[in-house]
Design an enzyme around this catalytic site. Structure first.
Site, PDB file in Angstrom:
ATOM      1  N   ASP A 134       0.882  -1.154   0.000  1.00  0.00           N
ATOM      2  CA  ASP A 134       0.000   0.000   0.000  1.00  0.00           C
ATOM      3  C   ASP A 134       0.929   1.215   0.000  1.00  0.00           C
ATOM      4  O   ASP A 134       1.425   1.617   1.048  1.00  0.00           O
ATOM      5  CB  ASP A 134      -0.892  -0.011   1.247  1.00  0.00           C
ATOM      6  CG  ASP A 134      -1.830   1.179   1.291  1.00  0.00           C
ATOM      7  OD1 ASP A 134      -2.223   1.670   0.219  1.00  0.00           O
ATOM      8  OD2 ASP A 134      -2.168   1.631   2.401  1.00  0.00           O
ATOM      9  N   GLU A 163      -1.058  -1.259  -4.747  1.00  0.00           N
ATOM     10  CA  GLU A 163      -2.299  -0.538  -4.983  1.00  0.00           C
ATOM     11  C   GLU A 163      -2.068   0.504  -6.071  1.00  0.00           C
ATOM     12  O   GLU A 163      -1.089   1.240  -6.048  1.00  0.00           O
ATOM     13  CB  GLU A 163      -2.794   0.153  -3.711  1.00  0.00           C
ATOM     14  CG  GLU A 163      -4.166   0.793  -3.910  1.00  0.00           C
ATOM     15  CD  GLU A 163      -4.748   1.349  -2.638  1.00  0.00           C
ATOM     16  OE1 GLU A 163      -5.546   0.647  -1.991  1.00  0.00           O
ATOM     17  OE2 GLU A 163      -4.386   2.488  -2.291  1.00  0.00           O
ATOM     18  N   ASP A 205      -2.670   1.082   7.016  1.00  0.00           N
ATOM     19  CA  ASP A 205      -1.805   0.830   5.858  1.00  0.00           C
ATOM     20  C   ASP A 205      -1.313  -0.622   5.845  1.00  0.00           C
ATOM     21  O   ASP A 205      -1.153  -1.221   4.779  1.00  0.00           O
ATOM     22  CB  ASP A 205      -0.589   1.773   5.869  1.00  0.00           C
ATOM     23  CG  ASP A 205      -0.987   3.212   6.090  1.00  0.00           C
ATOM     24  OD1 ASP A 205      -1.220   3.917   5.102  1.00  0.00           O
ATOM     25  OD2 ASP A 205      -1.079   3.618   7.269  1.00  0.00           O
TER      26      ASP A 205
END
Length: 195
Positions: free
Chosen positions: A9, A70, A143
């Site tokens: 992430d 991501e 996260d």
């Protein structure tokens, strides 16, 4: 056969990183989870070096088979998007240097894969990540849980092109996601044939 997936992430201040082992029946085991932090007052190049060092350490320690990041999407805060895009680029480059296949997934793809609903909120995603991995609670900060969700999303989506998994071996969220994907394919096919 087990697939070891590195999920990232990306972020310049906090970069979530997680590694999961996913079996052919879609069951998953936590291997590693954490957050790489860079000082907000440091030069951007130094911050990216901190993130790169943290990702290299995880790559060395856990030798994943594939990396999923991501996908950066537009936000109103341009500075935040730039930092996220830079961290994403570092992650993809480091994986590619090691010959790992890489993929990116949008937040809605990840939410749909984990919860069966593309507009799920962060708490729903975190709850499902903990449930799928058999954890007492979702990893903190968010996260870290997001990185695991990205890794799980990739493993499950990659597995959808392989031999079908028995419905009984899937979680309710996995079944919902697979059903939604099937409906979407059918709708696209009908739309094309109607033209």
């Amino acid at each position: 056969m087990t697939l070891r997936v590195l999920g990232i992430d990306p972020g310049l201040t906090r970069c979530g990183i997680g590694v999961v082992d996913v079996a052919a029946d879609r069951s998953a085991t936590l291997v590693h989870v954490g957050v790489i932090r860079s000082p907000v007052d440091a030069d951007p190049g130094d911050r990216l070096a901190v993130i790169a060092r943290g990702i290299r350490e995880v790559l060395d320690a856990h030798t994943p088979d594939v990396a999923a990041v991501e996908r950066v999407f537009a936000q109103h805060n341009v500075a935040s998007v730039m930092g996220t895009a830079q961290a994403s680029g570092v992650a993809l480059m480091l994986a590619a240097e090691r010959g790992l296949p890489t993929a990116t997934h949008t937040p809605s793809e990840v939410k749909a894969a984990i919860t069966g609903y593309g507009s799920a909120d962060k708490q729903q995603v975190q709850h499902m990540v903990a449930r799928v991995l058999g954890l007492a609670a979702a990893p903190k900060p968010a996260d870290a849980a997001d990185a695991l969700a990205i890794a799980l999303c990739h493993a499950w989506r990659a597995g959808s092109s392989a031999a079908p998994t028995a419905q009984a071996a899937q979680t309710p969220a996995q079944r919902a996601w697979a059903d939604a994907e099937r409906r979407s394919r059918v709708a696209r096919t009908k739309l094309r044939s109607a033209r």
